[in-house]
Design a protein around this motif. Structure first.
Motif, short mmCIF file in Angstrom:
data_model
loop_
_atom_site.label_atom_id
_atom_site.label_comp_id
_atom_site.label_asym_id
_atom_site.label_seq_id
_atom_site.Cartn_x
_atom_site.Cartn_y
_atom_site.Cartn_z
N TYR A 18 -14.36 -2.08 -2.05
CA TYR A 18 -13.85 -1.68 -3.55
C TYR A 18 -12.72 -0.66 -3.54
CZ TYR A 18 -13.80 0.04 -8.38
OH TYR A 18 -12.96 0.12 -9.65
N SER A 19 -11.56 -1.22 -4.36
CA SER A 19 -10.65 0.13 -4.43
C SER A 19 -9.75 -0.18 -5.66
CB SER A 19 -9.61 -0.21 -3.21
OG SER A 19 -8.85 -1.27 -3.49
N PHE A 20 -9.31 0.97 -6.07
CA PHE A 20 -8.48 0.59 -7.66
C PHE A 20 -7.11 1.78 -7.30
CE2 PHE A 20 -8.95 1.17 -12.37
CZ PHE A 20 -7.68 0.40 -12.52
N ASP A 21 -6.29 1.03 -6.70
CA ASP A 21 -4.91 1.86 -6.59
C ASP A 21 -3.95 1.35 -7.53
OD1 ASP A 21 -2.46 2.48 -5.61
OD2 ASP A 21 -2.76 1.83 -3.48
N PRO A 22 -3.46 2.25 -8.39
CA PRO A 22 -2.51 2.28 -9.54
C PRO A 22 -1.35 1.35 -8.90
CG PRO A 22 -2.75 4.45 -9.02
CD PRO A 22 -3.77 3.77 -7.88
N ASN A 23 -1.01 1.44 -7.58
CA ASN A 23 0.34 1.05 -7.24
C ASN A 23 -0.20 -0.63 -6.77
OD1 ASN A 23 1.95 3.08 -7.46
ND2 ASN A 23 1.16 3.80 -5.71
N ASP A 24 -1.23 -0.96 -6.43
CA ASP A 24 -1.42 -2.29 -6.08
C ASP A 24 -1.23 -3.33 -7.17
OD1 ASP A 24 -2.68 -4.73 -5.37
OD2 ASP A 24 -4.16 -3.78 -4.34
N GLY A 26 -2.47 -6.04 -7.81
CA GLY A 26 -3.89 -6.55 -8.48
C GLY A 26 -4.57 -5.71 -9.10
N GLY A 27 -4.20 -4.33 -8.87
CA GLY A 27 -5.16 -3.25 -9.60
C GLY A 27 -6.52 -3.25 -9.01
N GLU A 28 -7.72 -3.29 -9.73
CA GLU A 28 -8.78 -2.95 -9.26
C GLU A 28 -9.27 -4.44 -8.42
OE1 GLU A 28 -13.20 -1.75 -11.07
OE2 GLU A 28 -11.70 -3.06 -12.29
N THR A 29 -9.64 -4.16 -7.27
CA THR A 29 -9.96 -5.12 -6.13
C THR A 29 -11.27 -5.04 -5.56
OG1 THR A 29 -8.93 -3.98 -4.24
CG2 THR A 29 -7.55 -5.68 -5.60
N TYR A 30 -11.96 -6.03 -5.34
CA TYR A 30 -13.23 -5.92 -4.30
C TYR A 30 -13.04 -7.05 -3.15
CZ TYR A 30 -17.88 -6.00 -2.53
OH TYR A 30 -18.99 -5.86 -1.62
N ARG A 31 -12.85 -6.62 -2.13
CA ARG A 31 -12.76 -7.46 -0.97
C ARG A 31 -11.53 -8.64 -1.09
NH1 ARG A 31 -14.94 -6.55 3.49
NH2 ARG A 31 -15.75 -8.29 3.99
N GLY A 32 -10.43 -8.16 -1.59
CA GLY A 32 -9.20 -8.73 -1.86
C GLY A 32 -9.25 -9.52 -3.17
N ILE A 33 -10.30 -9.45 -3.91
CA ILE A 33 -10.28 -9.97 -5.34
C ILE A 33 -9.75 -9.13 -6.26
CG2 ILE A 33 -11.59 -11.48 -6.96
CD1 ILE A 33 -13.68 -11.99 -4.61
N ALA A 34 -8.66 -9.45 -6.83
CA ALA A 34 -7.96 -8.53 -7.61
C ALA A 34 -8.35 -9.00 -9.39
CB ALA A 34 -6.42 -8.83 -7.77
N GLU A 160 10.88 -9.33 1.79
CA GLU A 160 11.66 -9.24 0.58
C GLU A 160 10.90 -8.59 -0.69
OE1 GLU A 160 12.04 -13.81 0.27
OE2 GLU A 160 13.77 -13.47 1.68
N TYR A 161 9.66 -8.82 -0.63
CA TYR A 161 8.97 -8.08 -1.67
C TYR A 161 9.04 -6.75 -1.67
CZ TYR A 161 4.85 -7.24 -4.67
OH TYR A 161 3.88 -6.73 -5.68
N MET A 162 9.29 -6.05 -0.46
CA MET A 162 9.34 -4.45 -0.27
C MET A 162 10.66 -4.01 -0.89
SD MET A 162 7.13 -3.61 3.06
CE MET A 162 7.64 -4.68 4.07
N LYS A 163 11.57 -5.00 -0.39
CA LYS A 163 12.90 -4.80 -0.85
C LYS A 163 13.24 -4.51 -2.70
CE LYS A 163 17.66 -6.09 0.36
NZ LYS A 163 18.58 -7.20 1.23
N LYS A 164 12.58 -5.61 -3.16
CA LYS A 164 12.60 -5.70 -4.62
C LYS A 164 11.58 -4.47 -5.10
CE LYS A 164 12.78 -10.71 -4.92
NZ LYS A 164 12.17 -12.10 -5.28
N SER A 165 10.51 -4.08 -4.43
CA SER A 165 9.76 -2.84 -5.11
C SER A 165 9.40 -2.20 -3.99
CB SER A 165 8.58 -3.58 -5.58
OG SER A 165 7.69 -2.66 -5.96
N PRO A 166 10.27 -1.10 -3.70
CA PRO A 166 10.06 -0.14 -2.47
C PRO A 166 8.50 0.55 -2.53
CG PRO A 166 12.52 0.01 -3.45
CD PRO A 166 11.46 -0.88 -4.28
N ILE A 167 8.16 0.81 -3.83
CA ILE A 167 6.84 1.38 -3.69
C ILE A 167 5.97 0.60 -2.94
CG2 ILE A 167 5.94 0.38 -5.93
CD1 ILE A 167 5.52 3.92 -5.59
N GLN A 168 6.09 -0.54 -2.79
CA GLN A 168 5.23 -1.33 -2.01
C GLN A 168 5.04 -1.33 -0.49
OE1 GLN A 168 2.90 -3.45 -3.72
NE2 GLN A 168 3.69 -2.40 -5.27
#
Length: 189
Positions: A18-24, A26-34, A160-168
Protein backbone atom coordinates in the motif's frame (compact mmCIF):
# COMPACT_ATOMS: atom_id res chain seq x y z
CA UNK A 1 2.83 -21.63 -23.58
CA UNK A 2 3.74 -18.98 -21.02
CA UNK A 3 2.84 -19.26 -17.36
CA UNK A 4 0.97 -16.37 -15.72
CA UNK A 5 2.31 -17.17 -12.24
CA UNK A 6 5.93 -16.78 -13.32
CA UNK A 7 5.28 -13.36 -14.85
CA UNK A 8 3.06 -12.28 -11.96
CA UNK A 9 5.61 -13.23 -9.29
CA UNK A 10 8.38 -11.42 -11.14
CA UNK A 11 6.32 -8.24 -11.53
CA UNK A 12 5.15 -8.30 -7.92
CA UNK A 13 8.83 -8.15 -6.95
CA UNK A 14 8.76 -4.57 -8.27
CA UNK A 15 5.41 -3.54 -6.85
CA UNK A 16 5.05 -2.48 -3.25
CA UNK A 17 2.06 -3.01 -1.06
CA UNK A 18 0.00 0.00 0.00
CA UNK A 19 1.16 3.53 -0.80
CA UNK A 20 -0.31 6.94 -1.29
CA UNK A 21 2.26 9.22 -2.90
CA UNK A 22 0.78 12.57 -4.01
CA UNK A 23 3.34 12.74 -6.84
CA UNK A 24 2.33 9.35 -8.23
CA UNK A 25 -0.04 9.83 -11.18
CA UNK A 26 -2.00 6.79 -9.96
CA UNK A 27 -2.47 8.23 -6.49
CA UNK A 28 -3.37 5.63 -3.90
CA UNK A 29 -2.03 2.23 -4.94
CA UNK A 30 -1.94 -1.33 -3.73
CA UNK A 31 0.45 -3.82 -5.38
CA UNK A 32 0.60 -1.45 -8.37
CA UNK A 33 -3.19 -1.15 -8.72
CA UNK A 34 -3.92 2.56 -8.87
CA UNK A 35 -7.18 3.63 -7.30
CA UNK A 36 -7.40 6.63 -9.64
CA UNK A 37 -7.50 4.32 -12.69
CA UNK A 38 -9.24 1.35 -11.06
CA UNK A 39 -11.71 2.80 -8.55
CA UNK A 40 -14.07 -0.19 -8.78
CA UNK A 41 -11.48 -2.88 -8.02
CA UNK A 42 -13.06 -5.04 -5.33
CA UNK A 43 -9.90 -5.02 -3.20
CA UNK A 44 -10.39 -1.36 -2.30
CA UNK A 45 -13.34 -2.27 -0.05
CA UNK A 46 -11.15 -4.63 1.96
CA UNK A 47 -8.34 -2.10 2.15
CA UNK A 48 -10.68 0.65 3.33
CA UNK A 49 -12.08 -1.67 6.00
CA UNK A 50 -8.62 -2.80 7.18
CA UNK A 51 -6.57 0.42 7.17
CA UNK A 52 -4.03 0.74 8.67
CA UNK A 53 -3.66 -3.03 9.29
CA UNK A 54 -4.15 -4.36 5.76
CA UNK A 55 -4.42 -8.15 5.49
CA UNK A 56 -2.16 -8.84 2.49
CA UNK A 57 -2.95 -12.56 2.39
CA UNK A 58 -6.65 -11.84 2.11
CA UNK A 59 -6.05 -9.50 -0.84
CA UNK A 60 -3.74 -11.83 -2.80
CA UNK A 61 -6.51 -13.59 -4.75
CA UNK A 62 -8.08 -10.25 -5.70
CA UNK A 63 -4.73 -8.95 -6.93
CA UNK A 64 -4.02 -12.11 -8.97
CA UNK A 65 -7.47 -12.09 -10.55
CA UNK A 66 -7.17 -8.41 -11.44
CA UNK A 67 -3.79 -8.81 -13.13
CA UNK A 68 -4.63 -12.01 -14.93
CA UNK A 69 -7.82 -10.63 -16.45
CA UNK A 70 -6.65 -7.09 -17.25
CA UNK A 71 -2.97 -7.52 -18.06
CA UNK A 72 -2.38 -11.14 -19.05
CA UNK A 73 -5.47 -12.39 -20.85
CA UNK A 74 -6.11 -9.17 -22.77
CA UNK A 75 -2.77 -9.48 -24.58
CA UNK A 76 -3.05 -13.26 -25.15
CA UNK A 77 0.16 -13.80 -23.20
CA UNK A 78 -0.47 -17.53 -22.70
CA UNK A 79 0.56 -17.95 -26.35
CA UNK A 80 3.93 -16.15 -26.10
CA UNK A 81 7.41 -17.42 -25.28
CA UNK A 82 7.78 -16.99 -21.51
CA UNK A 83 10.54 -14.37 -21.65
CA UNK A 84 8.47 -12.14 -23.95
CA UNK A 85 5.26 -12.73 -21.99
CA UNK A 86 7.05 -11.66 -18.80
CA UNK A 87 8.20 -8.45 -20.46
CA UNK A 88 4.87 -7.55 -22.07
CA UNK A 89 3.06 -8.28 -18.81
CA UNK A 90 5.38 -6.16 -16.67
CA UNK A 91 5.42 -3.29 -19.16
CA UNK A 92 1.63 -3.45 -19.37
CA UNK A 93 1.33 -3.28 -15.59
CA UNK A 94 3.69 -0.31 -15.41
CA UNK A 95 2.60 1.59 -18.55
CA UNK A 96 -0.67 0.14 -19.78
CA UNK A 97 -1.48 -2.90 -21.91
CA UNK A 98 -1.98 -0.88 -25.09
CA UNK A 99 1.43 0.76 -24.81
CA UNK A 100 3.08 -2.63 -24.14
CA UNK A 101 1.38 -4.03 -27.24
CA UNK A 102 2.53 -1.06 -29.33
CA UNK A 103 6.11 -1.57 -28.17
CA UNK A 104 5.83 -5.21 -29.28
CA UNK A 105 4.34 -4.34 -32.67
CA UNK A 106 6.93 -1.63 -33.30
CA UNK A 107 9.77 -3.99 -32.38
CA UNK A 108 8.41 -6.82 -34.51
CA UNK A 109 8.33 -4.47 -37.50
CA UNK A 110 12.08 -3.96 -37.14
CA UNK A 111 12.66 -7.72 -37.03
CA UNK A 112 10.59 -8.70 -40.08
CA UNK A 113 13.62 -8.57 -42.39
CA UNK A 114 12.20 -5.75 -44.49
CA UNK A 115 8.90 -7.53 -44.89
CA UNK A 116 10.25 -10.94 -45.94
CA UNK A 117 8.98 -12.66 -42.76
CA UNK A 118 5.68 -10.74 -42.57
CA UNK A 119 4.28 -7.38 -43.63
CA UNK A 120 4.71 -4.47 -41.25
CA UNK A 121 2.14 -4.55 -38.50
CA UNK A 122 -0.22 -1.71 -37.80
CA UNK A 123 1.01 -0.34 -34.47
CA UNK A 124 -2.41 -0.06 -32.87
CA UNK A 125 -1.86 -1.57 -29.42
CA UNK A 126 -4.17 -4.52 -30.04
CA UNK A 127 -2.66 -7.98 -30.00
CA UNK A 128 -4.71 -10.21 -32.24
CA UNK A 129 -4.21 -12.86 -34.91
CA UNK A 130 -1.93 -10.74 -37.12
CA UNK A 131 0.45 -9.86 -34.27
CA UNK A 132 0.37 -13.47 -33.02
CA UNK A 133 1.22 -14.72 -36.50
CA UNK A 134 4.10 -12.25 -36.72
CA UNK A 135 5.64 -13.31 -33.43
CA UNK A 136 5.44 -16.96 -34.47
CA UNK A 137 7.59 -16.11 -37.52
CA UNK A 138 10.40 -14.55 -35.50
CA UNK A 139 13.27 -17.05 -35.27
CA UNK A 140 13.80 -18.31 -31.73
CA UNK A 141 17.35 -16.94 -31.82
CA UNK A 142 15.93 -13.43 -32.25
CA UNK A 143 13.86 -13.54 -29.05
CA UNK A 144 16.68 -11.98 -27.01
CA UNK A 145 16.97 -9.21 -29.58
CA UNK A 146 13.20 -8.68 -29.41
CA UNK A 147 13.48 -8.49 -25.62
CA UNK A 148 16.24 -5.86 -25.86
CA UNK A 149 14.15 -3.84 -28.31
CA UNK A 150 11.21 -3.92 -25.90
CA UNK A 151 13.52 -2.72 -23.14
CA UNK A 152 14.70 0.16 -25.35
CA UNK A 153 11.09 1.19 -26.00
CA UNK A 154 10.35 1.06 -22.29
CA UNK A 155 13.41 3.13 -21.36
CA UNK A 156 12.69 5.66 -24.10
CA UNK A 157 9.17 6.10 -22.71
CA UNK A 158 10.42 6.64 -19.16
CA UNK A 159 12.89 9.30 -20.29
CA UNK A 160 10.29 11.11 -22.40
CA UNK A 161 7.85 11.01 -19.48
CA UNK A 162 10.42 12.48 -17.07
CA UNK A 163 11.31 15.17 -19.60
CA UNK A 164 7.64 16.24 -19.74
CA UNK A 165 7.20 15.96 -15.98
CA UNK A 166 10.50 16.38 -14.10
CA UNK A 167 8.83 15.62 -10.74
CA UNK A 168 8.66 12.01 -11.96
CA UNK A 169 12.46 11.71 -11.89
CA UNK A 170 12.20 10.46 -8.32
CA UNK A 171 10.86 7.17 -9.77
CA UNK A 172 13.68 6.73 -12.31
CA UNK A 173 15.68 4.19 -10.32
CA UNK A 174 12.71 1.94 -9.69
CA UNK A 175 11.51 2.18 -13.29
CA UNK A 176 14.89 1.39 -14.76
CA UNK A 177 15.36 -1.58 -12.45
CA UNK A 178 12.38 -3.12 -14.25
CA UNK A 179 14.16 -2.95 -17.60
CA UNK A 180 15.74 -6.24 -18.51
CA UNK A 181 14.62 -7.75 -15.23
CA UNK A 182 17.44 -5.88 -13.51
CA UNK A 183 17.50 -6.01 -9.74
CA UNK A 184 20.10 -5.94 -6.98
CA UNK A 185 21.73 -9.01 -8.58
CA UNK A 186 22.79 -6.91 -11.60
CA UNK A 187 25.83 -5.79 -9.67
CA UNK A 188 25.15 -2.11 -10.39
CA UNK A 189 24.62 0.13 -7.41
Amino acid sequence: MADFNEAFNKTMGYEGYYSFDPNDAGGETYRGIARRYNPHWEGWNLIDDDKPDINHDELDSYVRKFYEERYWDVNLLDEFPQIIANEIFDTGVNMGVGRAAKFLQESLNYLNRNGSLFADLVVDGNIGPVTMSAISKIPYGDMNILLKMLDVCQGRHYMEYMKKSPIQEKYARGWFQRIGGCNSKCGIR
